[in-house]
Design a protein around this motif. Structure first.
Motif, mmCIF file in Angstrom:
data_model
loop_
_atom_site.group_PDB
_atom_site.id
_atom_site.type_symbol
_atom_site.label_atom_id
_atom_site.label_comp_id
_atom_site.label_asym_id
_atom_site.label_seq_id
_atom_site.Cartn_x
_atom_site.Cartn_y
_atom_site.Cartn_z
ATOM 1 N N ASN A 1 -0.739 10.983 -9.264
ATOM 2 C CA ASN A 1 -0.679 9.561 -9.450
ATOM 3 C C ASN A 1 -1.903 9.237 -9.513
ATOM 4 O OD1 ASN A 1 1.812 8.942 -10.226
ATOM 5 N ND2 ASN A 1 2.555 8.643 -8.312
ATOM 6 N N ASN A 2 -2.657 9.650 -8.452
ATOM 7 C CA ASN A 2 -4.240 9.445 -8.227
ATOM 8 C C ASN A 2 -4.964 10.082 -9.046
ATOM 9 O OD1 ASN A 2 -3.271 7.812 -6.118
ATOM 10 N ND2 ASN A 2 -3.391 9.393 -4.630
ATOM 11 N N PHE A 3 -4.602 11.454 -9.351
ATOM 12 C CA PHE A 3 -5.565 12.200 -10.306
ATOM 13 C C PHE A 3 -5.526 11.789 -11.739
ATOM 14 C CE2 PHE A 3 -6.596 15.992 -13.196
ATOM 15 C CZ PHE A 3 -7.693 16.443 -12.532
ATOM 16 N N GLU A 4 -4.282 11.114 -11.960
ATOM 17 C CA GLU A 4 -4.051 10.470 -13.569
ATOM 18 C C GLU A 4 -5.228 9.509 -13.727
ATOM 19 O OE1 GLU A 4 -0.561 8.537 -16.082
ATOM 20 O OE2 GLU A 4 -0.329 9.281 -14.318
ATOM 21 N N ARG A 5 -5.393 8.758 -12.661
ATOM 22 C CA ARG A 5 -6.484 7.401 -12.543
ATOM 23 C C ARG A 5 -7.985 8.203 -13.155
ATOM 24 N NH1 ARG A 5 -8.615 3.233 -8.154
ATOM 25 N NH2 ARG A 5 -10.072 1.828 -9.688
ATOM 26 N N LEU A 6 -8.238 9.365 -12.584
ATOM 27 C CA LEU A 6 -9.430 10.020 -13.163
ATOM 28 C C LEU A 6 -9.464 10.507 -14.411
ATOM 29 C CD1 LEU A 6 -9.956 12.436 -9.843
ATOM 30 C CD2 LEU A 6 -11.259 10.158 -10.387
ATOM 31 N N SER A 7 -8.313 11.335 -14.627
ATOM 32 C CA SER A 7 -8.253 11.716 -16.112
ATOM 33 C C SER A 7 -8.052 10.547 -17.172
ATOM 34 C CB SER A 7 -7.171 12.705 -16.165
ATOM 35 O OG SER A 7 -5.801 11.955 -15.635
ATOM 36 N N ASP A 8 -7.583 9.624 -16.695
ATOM 37 C CA ASP A 8 -7.544 8.499 -17.855
ATOM 38 C C ASP A 8 -8.730 7.516 -17.964
ATOM 39 O OD1 ASP A 8 -5.079 9.342 -18.415
ATOM 40 O OD2 ASP A 8 -4.037 7.762 -17.315
ATOM 41 N N GLY A 9 -9.495 7.928 -17.082
ATOM 42 C CA GLY A 9 -11.061 7.184 -17.074
ATOM 43 C C GLY A 9 -11.083 5.756 -16.413
ATOM 44 N N ASN A 10 -9.888 5.599 -15.584
ATOM 45 C CA ASN A 10 -9.729 4.258 -14.935
ATOM 46 C C ASN A 10 -10.198 4.106 -13.568
ATOM 47 O OD1 ASN A 10 -8.167 2.975 -16.815
ATOM 48 N ND2 ASN A 10 -6.578 4.138 -16.270
ATOM 49 N N TYR A 11 -11.178 5.386 -13.268
ATOM 50 C CA TYR A 11 -12.358 5.394 -12.061
ATOM 51 C C TYR A 11 -13.155 6.150 -12.422
ATOM 52 C CZ TYR A 11 -13.813 6.138 -7.372
ATOM 53 O OH TYR A 11 -14.478 6.271 -6.089
ATOM 54 N N GLY A 12 -14.527 5.707 -11.664
ATOM 55 C CA GLY A 12 -15.701 6.213 -11.840
ATOM 56 C C GLY A 12 -16.684 5.657 -10.730
ATOM 57 N N LYS A 13 -17.932 5.777 -11.258
ATOM 58 C CA LYS A 13 -18.871 4.982 -10.510
ATOM 59 C C LYS A 13 -18.470 3.668 -10.536
ATOM 60 C CE LYS A 13 -22.956 8.135 -10.936
ATOM 61 N NZ LYS A 13 -24.264 8.174 -11.723
ATOM 62 N N LEU A 14 -18.546 2.868 -9.256
ATOM 63 C CA LEU A 14 -18.044 1.598 -9.132
ATOM 64 C C LEU A 14 -18.939 0.630 -10.007
ATOM 65 C CD1 LEU A 14 -16.561 1.279 -5.411
ATOM 66 C CD2 LEU A 14 -15.353 1.765 -7.718
ATOM 67 N N ASN A 15 -20.344 0.843 -10.137
ATOM 68 C CA ASN A 15 -21.159 -0.116 -10.610
ATOM 69 C C ASN A 15 -20.807 -0.134 -12.129
ATOM 70 O OD1 ASN A 15 -22.331 -0.456 -7.950
ATOM 71 N ND2 ASN A 15 -24.312 0.239 -8.572
ATOM 72 N N MET A 16 -20.707 0.819 -12.655
ATOM 73 C CA MET A 16 -20.475 0.892 -14.070
ATOM 74 C C MET A 16 -19.260 0.490 -14.434
ATOM 75 S SD MET A 16 -23.648 1.145 -15.306
ATOM 76 C CE MET A 16 -23.019 1.013 -17.050
ATOM 77 N N LEU A 17 -18.010 0.978 -13.874
ATOM 78 C CA LEU A 17 -16.812 0.678 -13.927
ATOM 79 C C LEU A 17 -16.609 -0.920 -13.990
ATOM 80 C CD1 LEU A 17 -13.905 1.447 -14.099
ATOM 81 C CD2 LEU A 17 -13.619 1.367 -11.728
ATOM 82 N N TYR A 18 -17.196 -1.563 -12.898
ATOM 83 C CA TYR A 18 -16.680 -2.974 -12.806
ATOM 84 C C TYR A 18 -18.055 -3.735 -13.818
ATOM 85 C CZ TYR A 18 -13.261 -2.494 -9.333
ATOM 86 O OH TYR A 18 -12.098 -1.929 -8.967
ATOM 87 N N THR A 19 -18.934 -3.138 -14.177
ATOM 88 C CA THR A 19 -19.822 -3.978 -15.213
ATOM 89 C C THR A 19 -19.078 -3.989 -16.397
ATOM 90 O OG1 THR A 19 -21.888 -2.977 -14.246
ATOM 91 C CG2 THR A 19 -21.905 -3.513 -16.780
ATOM 92 N N TYR A 20 -18.523 -2.819 -16.670
ATOM 93 C CA TYR A 20 -17.712 -2.985 -18.132
ATOM 94 C C TYR A 20 -16.447 -3.897 -18.001
ATOM 95 C CZ TYR A 20 -21.283 -0.304 -20.175
ATOM 96 O OH TYR A 20 -22.442 0.339 -20.666
ATOM 97 N N ARG B 1 -16.871 10.545 -0.203
ATOM 98 C CA ARG B 1 -16.196 10.198 -1.513
ATOM 99 C C ARG B 1 -16.470 11.026 -2.481
ATOM 100 N NH1 ARG B 1 -21.428 5.981 -3.063
ATOM 101 N NH2 ARG B 1 -22.945 7.425 -3.516
ATOM 102 N N LEU B 2 -15.824 10.967 -3.619
ATOM 103 C CA LEU B 2 -15.919 11.794 -4.802
ATOM 104 C C LEU B 2 -17.292 11.849 -5.358
ATOM 105 C CD1 LEU B 2 -14.397 13.959 -6.353
ATOM 106 C CD2 LEU B 2 -13.687 11.938 -7.777
ATOM 107 N N HIS B 3 -17.978 12.749 -5.501
ATOM 108 C CA HIS B 3 -18.948 12.855 -6.320
ATOM 109 C C HIS B 3 -18.527 12.733 -7.617
ATOM 110 C CE1 HIS B 3 -23.342 14.437 -6.468
ATOM 111 N NE2 HIS B 3 -23.231 14.391 -8.067
ATOM 112 N N SER B 4 -19.496 11.832 -8.342
ATOM 113 C CA SER B 4 -19.126 11.216 -9.785
ATOM 114 C C SER B 4 -18.998 12.388 -10.652
ATOM 115 C CB SER B 4 -20.297 10.234 -10.302
ATOM 116 O OG SER B 4 -20.088 9.729 -11.415
ATOM 117 N N ASN B 5 -17.842 12.314 -11.195
ATOM 118 C CA ASN B 5 -17.267 13.093 -12.410
ATOM 119 C C ASN B 5 -16.952 14.511 -11.983
ATOM 120 O OD1 ASN B 5 -16.805 11.116 -14.362
ATOM 121 N ND2 ASN B 5 -18.865 11.194 -14.923
ATOM 122 N N ALA B 6 -17.306 14.713 -10.650
ATOM 123 C CA ALA B 6 -17.262 16.223 -10.078
ATOM 124 C C ALA B 6 -15.768 16.518 -9.680
ATOM 125 C CB ALA B 6 -18.100 16.377 -8.942
ATOM 126 N N TYR B 7 -15.091 16.610 -10.703
ATOM 127 C CA TYR B 7 -13.606 17.202 -10.556
ATOM 128 C C TYR B 7 -13.327 18.158 -11.878
ATOM 129 C CZ TYR B 7 -11.930 13.540 -13.684
ATOM 130 O OH TYR B 7 -12.013 12.696 -14.866
#
Length: 347
Positions: free
Chosen positions: A196-215, A82-88
């Motif tokens: 298209n997938n990279f855009e999800r990272l750059s737009d902030g629509n993907y990250g650590k699942l726990n915090m992403l889905y908490t908010y 899996r991608l290390h959080s914000n490591a891109y």
């Protein structure tokens, strides 16, 4: 490496001296010989001792004993990336990524066990450790419904739901199955290199699942989630002999909703608000959750302290984003979750 009872003793001594410190502990899922039952009991014990709990998935670090061929063959039946959080990032025009090799199945934990705990850990972190539903869980705990057991019931409820909560659960598990379980690092890299997938990272629509889905829940689905847990609690009250005051539980959920700092779409903060409650929840909290008394028309004032106000204003400038979910996630990484809650007094 102090024993648990000694740590709890130290915490009580600190509290007696006016130094109220929160206890926290970290657990790793996927270690050799761990079972579903032993992991649940570890979380139960820590909750009973008042700990915040951070659960992590075991990942294999090069050069460690568990990374050896012998350990892999003996303990670990399936591995993923899996991608290390914000490591891109993009460096000299090239997309660069850092991955983690994580354990997905062991000799004592099945693939389904790991899938179960992925959502379980999310619920526990959001509701208990990050305090979004802490008062509600304390109410249940006093009524002999343990948070660990309630999380299990919530998961079952999510799985059966055909509305917004069912869709959210499906999205969460899809992200886990597809984005935290690549067979190889090359597959991970190939996937995220796609524009298209990279855009999800750059737009902030993907990250650590726990915090992403908490908010996602806190900002977009709070009412649906509250309805789900209240339906579940009503089933407890109906099908057991437990003395559960449903109106009190609903008032506690309302109180917790009001405590969350309100942001508009432009990240402007509402600094103070008031509301009326049927139960004296503030006194109940201050008494250590001993007695919850009904008193009509109690007015509470929810407000930011000067320190919290200044802290939020600085961070909102630092992490300014069109994506409120992403902004709050970035603000959450290295800060105390209490900054997102109003202080409360009698209005």
């Amino acid at each position: 490496n102090l024993p648990l009872d000694k740590i709890v003793e130290f915490q009580k001594e600190l509290a007696a001296c006016g130094q109220e410190e929160r206890l926290f502990s970290e657990l790793i899922i996927g270690l050799p010989h761990e079972t579903k039952e032993s992991h649940i009991e570890a979380n139960r014990k820590l909750i009973d001792s008042g700990f915040e709990i951070w659960n992590y998935n075991l990942h294999l670090l090069p050069g460690t004993e568990m990374d050896s061929k012998e350990s892999r063959e003996l303990f670990f039946k399936k591995i993923g990336w899996r991608l290390h959080s914000n490591a891109y990032g993009v460096y000299d025009g090239e997309k660069v990524f850092e991955g983690q090799e994580t354990v997905l199945e062991t000799s004592t934990l099945s693939r389904d066990d790991f899938r179960y705990f992925r959502f379980y850990h999310f619920l526990q972190q959001m509701m208990w450790s990050k305090k979004w539903y802490y008062d509600f869980l304390m109410f249940l705990k006093i009524k002999k419904v343990h948070p660990v057991d309630f999380f299990d019931e919530i998961i079952n409820k999510f799985r059966k739901d055909t509305g917004e909560m069912g869709n959210l659960y499906a999205d969460f598990m899809s992200d886990y199955d597809e984005l935290e379980s690549f067979e190889t690092f090359d597959q991970l890299k190939e996937f995220w290199e796609d524009d298209n997938n990279f855009e999800r990272l750059s737009d902030g629509n993907y990250g650590k699942l726990n915090m992403l889905y908490t908010y996602k829940i806190v900002l977009d689905h709070r009412e649906d989630f509250n309805n789900l847990v209240m339906e579940l609690l009503e089933e407890y009250a109906k099908n057991t002999e437990l003395d559960i005051d449903i109106k009190a539980a609903a008032d506690i959920l309302k109180f917790q909703d009001k405590k969350f700092v309100k942001f508009d779409e432009n990240l402007n903060v509402e600094y103070e608000t008031t509301d009326i409650f049927e139960y004296d929840i503030l006194q109940w909290r201050q008494s250590g959750y001993n007695s919850l008394n009904k008193s009509s028309n109690i007015k509470y004032r929810f407000l930011l302290s000067d320190i919290n106000r200044k802290t939020l204003e600085i961070q909102l400038q630092q992490f300014k984003s069109k994506n409120l979910n992403a902004a709050l996630r970035n603000m959450s990484v290295y800060t105390d979750s209490r900054q997102f809650f109003y202080e409360v007094d009698y209005g």
